[in-house]
Design a protein around this motif. Structure first.
Motif, PDB file in Angstrom:
ATOM      1  N   ILE A  61       0.871  -0.923  -0.134  1.00  0.00           N
ATOM      2  CA  ILE A  61      -0.008   0.018   0.110  1.00  0.00           C
ATOM      3  C   ILE A  61       0.913   1.235   0.048  1.00  0.00           C
ATOM      4  O   ILE A  61       1.590   1.321   0.982  1.00  0.00           O
ATOM      5  CB  ILE A  61      -1.001  -0.132   1.137  1.00  0.00           C
ATOM      6  N   ASN A  62       0.836   1.998  -1.162  1.00  0.00           N
ATOM      7  CA  ASN A  62       2.074   3.131  -1.392  1.00  0.00           C
ATOM      8  C   ASN A  62       0.844   4.486  -0.832  1.00  0.00           C
ATOM      9  O   ASN A  62       0.302   4.923  -1.589  1.00  0.00           O
ATOM     10  CB  ASN A  62       2.220   3.242  -2.676  1.00  0.00           C
ATOM     11  N   ASN A  63       1.193   4.732   0.269  1.00  0.00           N
ATOM     12  CA  ASN A  63       0.595   5.602   1.107  1.00  0.00           C
ATOM     13  C   ASN A  63       1.262   7.114   1.232  1.00  0.00           C
ATOM     14  O   ASN A  63       0.766   8.139   1.423  1.00  0.00           O
ATOM     15  CB  ASN A  63      -0.118   5.374   2.346  1.00  0.00           C
ATOM     16  N   ALA A  64       2.439   6.961   1.463  1.00  0.00           N
ATOM     17  CA  ALA A  64       3.589   7.951   1.848  1.00  0.00           C
ATOM     18  C   ALA A  64       3.414   9.095   0.810  1.00  0.00           C
ATOM     19  O   ALA A  64       3.417   8.649  -0.211  1.00  0.00           O
ATOM     20  CB  ALA A  64       4.970   7.361   2.027  1.00  0.00           C
ATOM     21  N   GLY A  65       3.189  10.271   1.456  1.00  0.00           N
ATOM     22  CA  GLY A  65       3.043  11.476   0.530  1.00  0.00           C
ATOM     23  C   GLY A  65       2.937  12.635   1.380  1.00  0.00           C
ATOM     24  O   GLY A  65       2.678  12.825   2.572  1.00  0.00           O
ATOM     25  N   TYR A  66       3.155  13.842   0.676  1.00  0.00           N
ATOM     26  CA  TYR A  66       2.979  15.150   1.429  1.00  0.00           C
ATOM     27  C   TYR A  66       2.319  16.149   0.186  1.00  0.00           C
ATOM     28  O   TYR A  66       2.371  15.813  -1.055  1.00  0.00           O
ATOM     29  CB  TYR A  66       4.148  15.670   2.155  1.00  0.00           C
ATOM     30  N   SER A  67       2.022  17.378   0.739  1.00  0.00           N
ATOM     31  CA  SER A  67       1.477  18.267  -0.186  1.00  0.00           C
ATOM     32  C   SER A  67       2.078  19.496   0.007  1.00  0.00           C
ATOM     33  O   SER A  67       2.756  19.958   1.103  1.00  0.00           O
ATOM     34  CB  SER A  67      -0.081  18.502   0.069  1.00  0.00           C
ATOM     35  N   ILE A  68       1.826  20.552  -0.847  1.00  0.00           N
ATOM     36  CA  ILE A  68       2.569  21.718  -0.830  1.00  0.00           C
ATOM     37  C   ILE A  68       1.493  22.590  -1.517  1.00  0.00           C
ATOM     38  O   ILE A  68       0.768  22.414  -2.484  1.00  0.00           O
ATOM     39  CB  ILE A  68       3.797  21.843  -1.726  1.00  0.00           C
ATOM     40  N   VAL A  69       1.177  23.889  -1.046  1.00  0.00           N
ATOM     41  CA  VAL A  69       0.215  24.676  -1.334  1.00  0.00           C
ATOM     42  C   VAL A  69       1.011  26.183  -2.207  1.00  0.00           C
ATOM     43  O   VAL A  69       1.897  26.795  -1.310  1.00  0.00           O
ATOM     44  CB  VAL A  69      -0.838  25.262  -0.438  1.00  0.00           C
ATOM     45  N   GLY A  70       0.401  26.756  -2.934  1.00  0.00           N
ATOM     46  CA  GLY A  70       0.897  27.825  -3.641  1.00  0.00           C
ATOM     47  C   GLY A  70       0.715  27.873  -4.910  1.00  0.00           C
ATOM     48  O   GLY A  70       0.433  26.741  -5.734  1.00  0.00           O
ATOM     49  N   ALA A  71       0.602  29.053  -5.884  1.00  0.00           N
ATOM     50  CA  ALA A  71       0.192  29.229  -7.231  1.00  0.00           C
ATOM     51  C   ALA A  71       1.386  28.451  -8.092  1.00  0.00           C
ATOM     52  O   ALA A  71       2.698  28.381  -7.453  1.00  0.00           O
ATOM     53  CB  ALA A  71       0.208  30.620  -7.514  1.00  0.00           C
ATOM     54  N   VAL A  72       1.143  27.716  -8.945  1.00  0.00           N
ATOM     55  CA  VAL A  72       2.270  27.311  -9.831  1.00  0.00           C
ATOM     56  C   VAL A  72       3.307  28.280 -10.234  1.00  0.00           C
ATOM     57  O   VAL A  72       4.495  27.941 -10.103  1.00  0.00           O
ATOM     58  CB  VAL A  72       1.641  26.756 -11.392  1.00  0.00           C
ATOM     59  N   GLU A  73       3.065  29.534 -10.318  1.00  0.00           N
ATOM     60  CA  GLU A  73       4.173  30.660 -10.748  1.00  0.00           C
ATOM     61  C   GLU A  73       4.876  30.696  -9.206  1.00  0.00           C
ATOM     62  O   GLU A  73       6.269  31.174  -9.690  1.00  0.00           O
ATOM     63  CB  GLU A  73       3.469  31.812 -11.078  1.00  0.00           C
ATOM     64  N   GLU A  74       4.558  30.630  -8.292  1.00  0.00           N
ATOM     65  CA  GLU A  74       5.173  30.659  -7.035  1.00  0.00           C
ATOM     66  C   GLU A  74       6.121  29.307  -6.516  1.00  0.00           C
ATOM     67  O   GLU A  74       6.924  29.533  -5.699  1.00  0.00           O
ATOM     68  CB  GLU A  74       4.252  30.967  -5.789  1.00  0.00           C
ATOM     69  N   THR A  75       5.918  28.286  -7.428  1.00  0.00           N
ATOM     70  CA  THR A  75       6.444  27.065  -6.932  1.00  0.00           C
ATOM     71  C   THR A  75       7.892  26.872  -7.509  1.00  0.00           C
ATOM     72  O   THR A  75       7.596  26.718  -8.788  1.00  0.00           O
ATOM     73  CB  THR A  75       5.605  25.783  -7.318  1.00  0.00           C
ATOM     74  N   SER A  76       8.851  26.647  -7.197  1.00  0.00           N
ATOM     75  CA  SER A  76       9.949  26.602  -7.732  1.00  0.00           C
ATOM     76  C   SER A  76      10.294  25.004  -8.172  1.00  0.00           C
ATOM     77  O   SER A  76       9.966  24.149  -7.510  1.00  0.00           O
ATOM     78  CB  SER A  76      11.318  26.641  -6.730  1.00  0.00           C
ATOM     79  N   PRO A  77      11.145  24.780  -9.398  1.00  0.00           N
ATOM     80  CA  PRO A  77      11.298  23.710  -9.546  1.00  0.00           C
ATOM     81  C   PRO A  77      11.942  22.566  -8.576  1.00  0.00           C
ATOM     82  O   PRO A  77      11.667  21.372  -8.807  1.00  0.00           O
ATOM     83  CB  PRO A  77      12.545  23.916 -10.766  1.00  0.00           C
ATOM     84  N   GLU A  78      12.859  23.045  -7.688  1.00  0.00           N
ATOM     85  CA  GLU A  78      13.248  22.552  -6.664  1.00  0.00           C
ATOM     86  C   GLU A  78      12.225  21.864  -5.860  1.00  0.00           C
ATOM     87  O   GLU A  78      12.189  20.742  -5.349  1.00  0.00           O
ATOM     88  CB  GLU A  78      14.101  23.153  -5.855  1.00  0.00           C
ATOM     89  N   GLU A  79      11.154  22.792  -5.495  1.00  0.00           N
ATOM     90  CA  GLU A  79      10.218  22.258  -4.672  1.00  0.00           C
ATOM     91  C   GLU A  79       9.254  21.437  -5.362  1.00  0.00           C
ATOM     92  O   GLU A  79       8.817  20.181  -4.630  1.00  0.00           O
ATOM     93  CB  GLU A  79       9.025  23.436  -4.288  1.00  0.00           C
ATOM     94  N   ALA A  80       9.114  21.419  -6.667  1.00  0.00           N
ATOM     95  CA  ALA A  80       8.378  20.615  -7.698  1.00  0.00           C
ATOM     96  C   ALA A  80       8.941  19.187  -7.532  1.00  0.00           C
ATOM     97  O   ALA A  80       8.334  18.077  -7.480  1.00  0.00           O
ATOM     98  CB  ALA A  80       7.928  21.032  -8.824  1.00  0.00           C
ATOM     99  N   MET A  81      10.265  19.229  -7.566  1.00  0.00           N
ATOM    100  CA  MET A  81      11.148  17.996  -7.766  1.00  0.00           C
ATOM    101  C   MET A  81      10.923  17.213  -6.464  1.00  0.00           C
ATOM    102  O   MET A  81      10.836  15.695  -6.394  1.00  0.00           O
ATOM    103  CB  MET A  81      12.429  18.267  -8.043  1.00  0.00           C
ATOM    104  N   ALA A  82      11.209  17.863  -5.173  1.00  0.00           N
ATOM    105  CA  ALA A  82      10.992  17.189  -3.989  1.00  0.00           C
ATOM    106  C   ALA A  82       9.727  16.439  -3.776  1.00  0.00           C
ATOM    107  O   ALA A  82       9.578  15.405  -3.213  1.00  0.00           O
ATOM    108  CB  ALA A  82      11.425  18.155  -3.117  1.00  0.00           C
TER     109      ALA A  82
END
Length: 267
Positions: free
Chosen positions: A77-98
């Motif tokens: 059961i693959n459950n591990a995960g987390y979320s991040i909130v913010g506009a796409v323009e505000e999201t850095s590639p590093e945050e997205a990759m993480a």
């Protein structure tokens, strides 16, 4: 064969913890992964394992340990995960990759780790926690939604590849659930004033929905049904998720778009 052997990732809280508790009560042999054994909460009938789904070494050590002890892994059961909130323009590639590293590549790493054993035993089930955001847009949660869209595509493709080995893949699609994932999502590091007003209104609408949302055990019950009932690829995590799935499939795009903008308090 004795008790079915289940490995649940992200079992320290929320849906993962509820699922581990429920399956242990139902007689399954449950291993629940946590990132830190020192801080792990004891769950009756559940053996804790240290796994960081971003780390191949910890995954291999844990999976090898379960196989040495039990001789098989019936259900992942693959459950591990987390979320991040913010506009796409505000999201850095590093945050997205993480975020992708945990939510998508974590699923890939765990699946690759158990598949050789499942192929060898001629059966198995991989259950991936998706979301209604795996088939719907989510303003100010765009990267999280992107990870869940990716999990959906990966899961359907994998199911076709492994079906002839006796292995099936399931997607569980909850809507908002009262968990730390929904209430403690990390904000993006950058904040652009242009989005502030709309962001605050949308997050207020989302917070109200979370407060009225089902408990994690409701989703855990759907996971149990996905194991014990006849196979079904997609299982809505709750009644609201089932309704949204039907609306997405059967309603014209225009009314769906309008309904979503109202739902998220978009101007």
């Amino acid at each position: 064969m004795g008790k079915k052997v289940v490995l649940v990732t992200g079992a320290s809280s929320g849906i993962g913890q509820a699922t581990a508790e429920l399956l242990a009560r139902k007689g399954y042999k449950v291993f629940g992964s946590v990132r830190s054994l020192e801080n792990a909460q004891t769950i009756e009938g559940v053996t804790p394992l240290r796994i960081d789904v971003r780390d191949d070494v910890s995954i291999k050590a844990a999976v090898d340990g379960v196989l040495q002890q039990e001789g098989r892994i019936d259900i992942l059961i693959n459950n591990a995960g987390y979320s991040i909130v913010g506009a796409v323009e505000e999201t850095s590639p590093e945050e997205a990759m993480a975020l992708f590293d945990t939510n998508v590549f974590g699923v890939l790493r765990m699946s690759r780790a158990v598949l050789p054993a499942m192929r060898g035993q001629g059966d198995g089930r991989i259950i991936n926690l998706s979301s209604v955001l795996g088939f719907l847009p989510a303003p100010f949660m765009g990267i999280y939604a992107a990870t869940k869209h990716a999990v959906e595509g990966l899961s359907e493709s994998l199911d076709h590849e492994v079906r002839h080995f006796g292995i099936r893949v399931v997607l569980i699609e909850p809507s908002f659930t009262r968990t730390g994932l929904d209430t403690n999502a990390a904000p993006t590091a950058q904040r652009l004033p242009a989005y502030t007003d709309q962001f605050e209104r949308t997050i207020a609408a989302v917070t109200a929905k979370i407060q009225a949302a089902p408990e994690p055990m409701k989703v855990a019950e759907q996971i149990l049904q996905s194991i014990e009932q006849p196979y079904q690829m997609r299982r809505p995590g709750d009644k609201r998720a089932a309704l949204l799935s039907k609306l997405r499939r059967f309603m014209p795009a225009g009314p769906v778009d309008k309904s979503l903008r109202k739902e998220f308090a978009l101007s």
